[in-house]
Design a protein around this motif. Structure first.
Motif, PDB file in Angstrom:
ATOM      1  N   CYS A  90      39.140  56.524  58.920  1.00  0.00           N
ATOM      2  CA  CYS A  90      39.750  57.796  59.301  1.00  0.00           C
ATOM      3  C   CYS A  90      40.214  58.490  58.026  1.00  0.00           C
ATOM      4  O   CYS A  90      40.910  57.886  57.209  1.00  0.00           O
ATOM      5  CB  CYS A  90      40.926  57.552  60.233  1.00  0.00           C
ATOM      6  SG  CYS A  90      41.889  59.049  60.526  1.00  0.00           S
TER       7      CYS A  90
ATOM      8  N   CYS B 294      44.437  58.674  58.398  1.00  0.00           N
ATOM      9  CA  CYS B 294      45.308  57.483  58.361  1.00  0.00           C
ATOM     10  C   CYS B 294      44.609  56.271  57.749  1.00  0.00           C
ATOM     11  O   CYS B 294      45.226  55.232  57.572  1.00  0.00           O
ATOM     12  CB  CYS B 294      45.818  57.148  59.752  1.00  0.00           C
ATOM     13  SG  CYS B 294      44.575  56.401  60.825  1.00  0.00           S
TER      14      CYS B 294
ATOM     15  N   CYS C   7      40.116  59.825  65.896  1.00  0.00           N
ATOM     16  CA  CYS C   7      40.716  58.545  65.502  1.00  0.00           C
ATOM     17  C   CYS C   7      41.625  58.039  66.619  1.00  0.00           C
ATOM     18  O   CYS C   7      42.537  58.752  67.043  1.00  0.00           O
ATOM     19  CB  CYS C   7      41.505  58.721  64.213  1.00  0.00           C
ATOM     20  SG  CYS C   7      42.397  57.223  63.737  1.00  0.00           S
TER      21      CYS C   7
ATOM     22  N   CYS D  43      45.557  57.700  64.942  1.00  0.00           N
ATOM     23  CA  CYS D  43      46.411  58.857  64.620  1.00  0.00           C
ATOM     24  C   CYS D  43      45.986  60.113  65.374  1.00  0.00           C
ATOM     25  O   CYS D  43      46.586  61.172  65.189  1.00  0.00           O
ATOM     26  CB  CYS D  43      46.415  59.113  63.117  1.00  0.00           C
ATOM     27  SG  CYS D  43      44.874  59.781  62.479  1.00  0.00           S
TER      28      CYS D  43
END
Ligand SMILES: [Zn+2]
Length: 135
Positions: free
Chosen positions: A6, A9, A20, A23
């Motif tokens: 990601c 994050c 994601c 997050c």
């Protein structure tokens, strides 16, 4: 098999993931809306050293002035990684602003690694010589 992360994050993701699960970042949207330099600066905190290194080198090539403080923070956060630190110093030299030079001077005096202090010192001398050659 390549590993995907990601971009927000840095969680490991399957390549097919659009959003994601950790997050909730919509990945394509994030990549489209976040300026490249900002993404590189963010990637300086990536858990994988290769990704950090790519960001360090990219920011140096772009001579991104916004990267000065983040690169100095990187030198503090991973003081024992002299390969990454050496590249961060080269990027600071390429950026070449007063803030970058002041940062390198601090690193040359106060950094815990002798190798890093030496590399910072040498980068400062190289920058100075290059400027003298212009006159
Ligand atoms: Zn995420």
């Amino acid at each position: 098999m390549p590993i995907y992360f990601c971009p927000q994050c840095f969680a490991k993701l399957a390549p097919s993931v659009d959003c994601c699960p950790f997050c909730k970042t919509a990945i394509a949207d994030y990549l489209r809306k976040t300026p490249y330099v900002d993404r590189l600066i963010h990637a300086l905190n990536h858990p994988e050293s290769e990704a950090r290194m790519a960001a360090v080198i990219g920011l140096g090539r772009l001579a991104a002035q916004a990267a000065v403080s983040p690169l100095l923070a990187l030198l503090e956060r991973w003081p024992a990684d002299v390969v990454q630190g050496g590249e961060a110093i080269q990027s600071l030299r390429r950026i070449g602003t007063d803030a970058a030079k002041n940062g390198l001077q601090q690193v040359a005096v106060t950094h815990p690694s002798r190798v890093i202090r030496h590399l910072a010192e040498r980068a400062l001398n190289t920058a100075l010589n290059a400027r003298e050659a212009d006159h």
